[in-house]
Motif scaffolding. Structure first.
Motif, short mmCIF file in Angstrom:
data_model
loop_
_atom_site.label_atom_id
_atom_site.label_comp_id
_atom_site.label_asym_id
_atom_site.label_seq_id
_atom_site.Cartn_x
_atom_site.Cartn_y
_atom_site.Cartn_z
N ALA A 1 -24.11 22.41 12.78
CA ALA A 1 -25.10 23.47 12.74
C ALA A 1 -24.38 24.75 12.60
CB ALA A 1 -26.08 23.21 13.74
N ILE A 2 -24.98 25.79 11.63
CA ILE A 2 -24.40 26.83 11.60
C ILE A 2 -25.41 28.03 11.90
CG2 ILE A 2 -23.02 28.70 10.22
CD1 ILE A 2 -21.88 26.15 8.86
N ALA A 3 -25.42 28.67 12.85
CA ALA A 3 -26.45 30.02 12.90
C ALA A 3 -25.96 31.20 12.09
CB ALA A 3 -26.46 30.46 14.57
N CYS A 4 -26.54 31.06 10.64
CA CYS A 4 -26.02 32.02 9.84
C CYS A 4 -26.95 33.33 9.62
CB CYS A 4 -26.19 31.31 8.56
SG CYS A 4 -25.48 32.49 7.10
N LEU A 5 -26.18 34.47 9.57
CA LEU A 5 -27.10 35.78 9.62
C LEU A 5 -27.03 36.40 8.10
CD1 LEU A 5 -25.67 37.34 12.89
CD2 LEU A 5 -28.13 36.38 12.62
N GLU B 1 -15.65 31.18 19.73
CA GLU B 1 -16.13 32.72 19.54
C GLU B 1 -17.42 32.71 19.35
OE1 GLU B 1 -13.84 31.13 17.28
OE2 GLU B 1 -12.20 32.25 17.90
N SER B 2 -18.31 31.53 19.67
CA SER B 2 -19.68 31.53 19.62
C SER B 2 -20.42 32.36 20.44
CB SER B 2 -20.17 30.06 19.63
OG SER B 2 -21.68 29.97 19.50
N GLU B 3 -21.46 33.21 19.81
CA GLU B 3 -22.07 34.13 20.62
C GLU B 3 -23.06 33.52 21.50
OE1 GLU B 3 -23.94 36.99 18.03
OE2 GLU B 3 -21.67 37.90 17.34
N TRP B 4 -23.44 32.26 20.88
CA TRP B 4 -24.54 31.33 21.71
C TRP B 4 -23.57 30.61 23.09
CZ3 TRP B 4 -28.52 28.76 18.23
CH2 TRP B 4 -29.17 29.66 17.28
N THR B 5 -24.15 30.30 24.07
CA THR B 5 -23.77 29.62 25.04
C THR B 5 -24.20 28.34 24.86
OG1 THR B 5 -25.80 29.85 26.45
CG2 THR B 5 -24.13 31.69 26.67
N LEU C 1 -12.84 18.94 15.89
CA LEU C 1 -14.05 19.82 15.95
C LEU C 1 -13.79 21.08 16.10
CD1 LEU C 1 -16.46 17.98 18.16
CD2 LEU C 1 -16.48 17.90 15.90
N ASP C 2 -12.63 21.59 16.89
CA ASP C 2 -12.25 23.17 16.65
C ASP C 2 -11.60 23.28 15.41
OD1 ASP C 2 -13.06 22.85 19.44
OD2 ASP C 2 -10.85 22.57 20.27
N THR C 3 -10.96 22.53 14.81
CA THR C 3 -10.29 23.07 13.50
C THR C 3 -11.76 23.03 12.60
OG1 THR C 3 -8.45 21.74 13.99
CG2 THR C 3 -8.76 21.87 11.56
N CYS C 4 -12.76 22.18 12.46
CA CYS C 4 -13.74 22.29 11.40
C CYS C 4 -14.37 23.80 11.89
CB CYS C 4 -14.58 21.12 11.91
SG CYS C 4 -16.27 21.25 11.05
N PHE C 5 -14.65 24.09 13.33
CA PHE C 5 -15.22 25.17 13.35
C PHE C 5 -14.63 26.80 13.06
CE2 PHE C 5 -16.90 22.82 17.65
CZ PHE C 5 -18.03 22.45 16.88
N TYR C 6 -13.40 26.37 13.02
CA TYR C 6 -12.31 27.71 12.60
C TYR C 6 -12.72 27.68 11.24
CZ TYR C 6 -8.24 30.04 11.45
OH TYR C 6 -7.50 31.10 10.82
N TYR C 7 -12.31 26.80 10.17
CA TYR C 7 -12.64 27.06 8.82
C TYR C 7 -14.10 27.21 8.49
CZ TYR C 7 -7.57 25.84 8.18
OH TYR C 7 -6.23 25.96 8.26
N LEU C 8 -14.94 26.71 9.05
CA LEU C 8 -16.33 26.84 8.70
C LEU C 8 -16.52 28.46 9.18
CD1 LEU C 8 -18.55 23.99 9.92
CD2 LEU C 8 -17.79 24.60 7.84
N GLY C 9 -16.08 29.05 10.24
CA GLY C 9 -16.04 30.35 10.36
C GLY C 9 -15.37 31.29 9.15
N LYS C 10 -14.48 30.87 8.71
CA LYS C 10 -13.80 31.56 7.91
C LYS C 10 -14.64 31.43 6.33
CE LYS C 10 -9.52 31.86 7.21
NZ LYS C 10 -8.04 31.69 7.06
N VAL D 1 -18.25 30.92 6.01
CA VAL D 1 -19.46 31.41 5.83
C VAL D 1 -19.62 32.89 6.71
CG1 VAL D 1 -20.70 29.41 5.68
CG2 VAL D 1 -20.34 30.34 7.83
N ASP D 2 -18.16 33.26 7.19
CA ASP D 2 -18.14 34.56 7.98
C ASP D 2 -19.13 34.35 9.12
OD1 ASP D 2 -17.09 36.99 8.52
OD2 ASP D 2 -18.55 38.16 7.19
N CYS D 3 -19.05 33.45 9.96
CA CYS D 3 -19.92 33.30 11.04
C CYS D 3 -19.20 32.57 12.13
CB CYS D 3 -21.31 32.60 10.52
SG CYS D 3 -22.46 32.27 11.86
N THR D 4 -19.40 33.08 13.19
CA THR D 4 -18.64 32.38 14.51
C THR D 4 -19.69 31.51 15.17
OG1 THR D 4 -19.12 34.27 15.75
CG2 THR D 4 -17.14 34.46 14.68
N ASN D 5 -21.22 31.30 15.15
CA ASN D 5 -21.85 30.59 15.88
C ASN D 5 -22.01 29.18 15.06
OD1 ASN D 5 -22.28 32.55 17.74
ND2 ASN D 5 -23.96 33.40 16.68
#
Length: 684
Positions: free
Chosen positions: A297-301, A236-240, A199-208, A210-214
């Motif tokens: 889930a990706i909180a995309c801005l 790096e998620s801004e949400w808790t 999951l951590d690896t997935c989060f890292y590459y999804l962040g790169k 869609v340019d989003c850390t949430n």
């Protein structure tokens, strides 16, 4: 004709420059130079490309500065510049021969650069508008002909081709970067060994992507159907975590979004959940081998990320699919491991019971196969320094004990192995430890039980030494008065005879006899001291003070022998001591050290603390040292290496140390001998 050839040469040169794939800005600089050479009467050429704000900013031009204004600082606002807006709307070249008759150009720019005539051209390639080109004069009209305008349009078309090539190259590089990102994600996911790591690896590459850390994961509960639970979020998620959980509750409580989750989990499609408060949520199902495990889930801005047709969404979907496969494999492996673990628990429990029985034996125990290799060894088995029980399994006993191999051990183990009979023997190690070994055969190897008897041997030796001291004490107590009385009488008459004038020629004999009687009396005193088993009268005193008091006597003794003495005392606590006995101990040890040294050598006396409750008196000489056999017998009554010694000095010292609850340790080599007298303070 010459002018036509020059134009064709410039066009050919521009074509060559474009094909060499130079940097876009460099190509556009060449275009501006070619246009300025074609229209010699123009004072400035500028190429403007759109920026992020929708304005057009100069990226190349000639000259770099006009009337103190840098060409790179120029910006065209379509809302205020009607001339540029008309070019964009019509996508046609517009020429204004006289700006005083045409009010479309920006008046501020006309006034700043004193523009009389202006030529504007769109940069178009296959109906795609990439930018604008402007030519203008400063005070003198350009008077451009139609043929010149066509020539400029040819150069602008070359600029359009260059921009299109640059865009194509940028798009290819972007596609390559996406493919490389996906390859890297697949490679790292394949190496993940835990679900959390996946999951951590997935989060890292999804962040790169869609340019989003949430980013967070919501997975199905295998024990409860239709129940989703939070399983982790990007570092790096801004949400808790609570905010993510509340977001899931809000989604499930909302009738509209509940249908969207149903589509994600059942129809297995990517969906957006709009939100007026914070941002949109992009939900990507986690599917592998036909099974849906949950969704990411990706909180995309991103304002541009509005549908699943966007390349970022496709790439994110591919990364989630790779994650699902890794998650599925790890889940399956976890299930297999759980089954194997359950099936081996009974065997492990039975093995632990056997092992615990053997490990409960506080003596050393090991087993060897027929090749003399360790097949079992417990934690209490003695091993040479640098070796551990877990590291010697599979090694030959002769390799493990190669440096400390005892011939008795070798012969007896061979006898047990070859004759298949139990053997019982004793051996000692190079470090001076003693062991009692019992070896007996089993299957095609042997088992050995090793009991460390070092402490027992030391205890027996100490008992033997104390028995000797007790015997001496009894002898001394029994004969001291009987011998001293006649000796005192003889000594008194000898002193009277020394005063007889008629016997003066025998006075040397009388003095020699008196000295011998005194020496005999001294030996008896030493007997009595060694045999003294009563407690000494101890009181709190400073060991350093006792040393400093006796220092002059030791210095004179040292000086007379042409030797050197050194004192080094550190701060130490007071202890319970008997002053006279400590003085005697110091004199005995120091004189032994002085007698062992040659002239010019040094004797050092030190005091210091060791560990947390030990005071050490150290006496070091620079003599020839003692061999192992002598060291074994140190402190034994009547044992001496001196020609005129009685063998009682060290015995007395050991007795004094025992009465002070102190221990004497000795180290000796060819460079000298060191006596360590270790007191446990407060010494009560």
């Amino acid at each position: 004709m010459l002018k036509e050839q020059s134009r064709y040469s410039r066009l050919a040169e521009l074509t060559k420059i474009i094909n060499t794939k130079l940097e876009l800005h460099e190509v556009l600089k060449h275009v501006t130079v070619a246009i300025s050479e074609e229209i010699v009467q123009c004072d400035s050429v500028g190429i403007y490309l759109p920026d992020e704000d929708g304005h057009f900013r100069a990226v190349a031009g000639k000259p770099d500065f006009i009337n103190g204004h840098a060409i790179s600082s120029q910006e065209i606002n379509i809302e205020t510049d009607r001339f540029a807006k008309d070019i964009l709307n019509t996508k046609q070249t517009i020429y204004i021969p006289d700006t005083s008759r045409d009010r479309r150009p920006d008046p501020s720019a006309v006034a700043a650069f004193n523009i009389h005539s202006l030529l504007g051209l769109p940069i178009i390639y296959e109906e795609h508008l990439f930018g604008l080109v402007f030519l203008f004069d400063c005070g003198k009209p350009m008077d451009i002909t139609e043929l010149q305008i066509q020539s400029v349009e040819a150069y602008v078309n070359m600029a359009a081709v260059a921009i299109q090539n640059a865009n194509n190259l940028k798009q290819k590089e972007h596609l390559l970067a996406e493919k490389q990102l996906l390859l890297d994600a697949n490679r790292e996911l394949s190496m993940c060994s835990t679900i959390q790591e996946t999951l951590d690896t997935c989060f890292y590459y999804l962040g790169k992507t869609v340019d989003c850390t949430n980013v967070a994961a919501f997975l199905s509960n295998p024990k409860k159907e239709n129940v989703l639970s939070f399983k982790g979020m990007s570092k790096e998620s801004e949400w808790t975590e609570d905010e993510w959980k509340n977001a899931l509750k809000d989604i499930q409580a909302n009738q509209c979004t509940e249908n969207i989750i149903h589509e994600v989990m059942v129809n297995r499609t990517v969906k957006f959940i709009p939100s007026e408060e914070r941002c949109r949520l992009l939900l990507i199902p986690l599917i592998s081998k036909g099974e849906v495990f949950g969704f990411i889930a990706i909180a995309c801005l991103m304002e541009t990320l509005q549908s699943d047709e966007k390349s970022q969404v496709h790439l994110a979907h591919s990364i989630v699919d790779a994650t699902a496969l890794s998650y599925s494999n790890l889940t399956y492996m976890d299930q297999l491991e759980l089954r194997v673990k359950r099936r081996t628990n009974e065997l492990a429990t039975a093995n632990d019971k056997v092992t615990s029985v053997i490990e409960s034996i506080t003596d050393g125990f090991f087993a060897l196969n027929k090749n003399w290799e360790f097949i079992y060894i417990n934690q209490h088995q003695y091993l040479p320094k640098g070796k551990a029980s877990e590291n010697v399994l599979g090694q030959s006993i002769w390799e493990v004990y190669s440096d400390t191999l005892n011939p008795v051990l070798h012969d007896e183990l061979y006898r047990a192995m070859s004759e298949r009979i139990p053997v019982h023997f004793e051996v000692s190690s190079a470090e001076g430890c003693c062991f009692e070994v019992v070896a007996y055969p089993f299957d095609d190897g042997i088992c050995c039980l090793c009991k460390n008897t070092t402490e027992k041997k030391n205890y027996e030796n100490e008992l033997k030494r104390l028995s000797n001291l007790e015997l001496i004490g009894q002898m001394a107590a029994g004969i001291s008065h009987e011998i001293r009385n006649p000796m005192t009488t003889v000594r008194g008459f000898l002193q009277l005879l020394t005063n007889d004038q008629g016997l003066k020629k025998y006075i040397n004999y009388f003095e020699l006899m008196i000295d011998e009687l005194d020496r005999a009396n001294s030996i008896i005193s030493e007997f009595l001291s060694m045999g003294n088993t009563r407690s000494s009268e101890l009181k709190m005193q400073d060991l350093n003070a006792i040393i400093h008091d006796i220092a002059p006597l030791l210095e004179i003794d040292t000086f007379n022998q042409n030797k050197i003495i050194e004192f080094e005392t550190q701060e130490i606590p007071e202890m319970f001591l008997n002053r006279d006995e400590i003085r005697q101990l110091l004199i005995n040890l120091c004189r032994n050290g002085l007698e062992a040294m040659q002239p010019g050598k040094m004797l050092s006396i030190r005091t210091y603390t060791e560990e947390k409750d030990t005071v050490v008196l150290e006496i070091r000489d620079q003599g020839a040292g003692m061999d192992k056999e002598v060291l074994k017998k140190i402190g034994t009554p009547f044992y001496t290496t001196k020609d005129n010694g009685t063998g009682l000095g060290l015995g007395v010292s050991y007795a004094i140390a025992a009465r002070h609850h102190a221990k004497i340790n000795v180290q000796s080599n060819e460079e000298g001998t060191v006596f360590f007298v270790k007191f446990c303070y407060p010494g009560c």
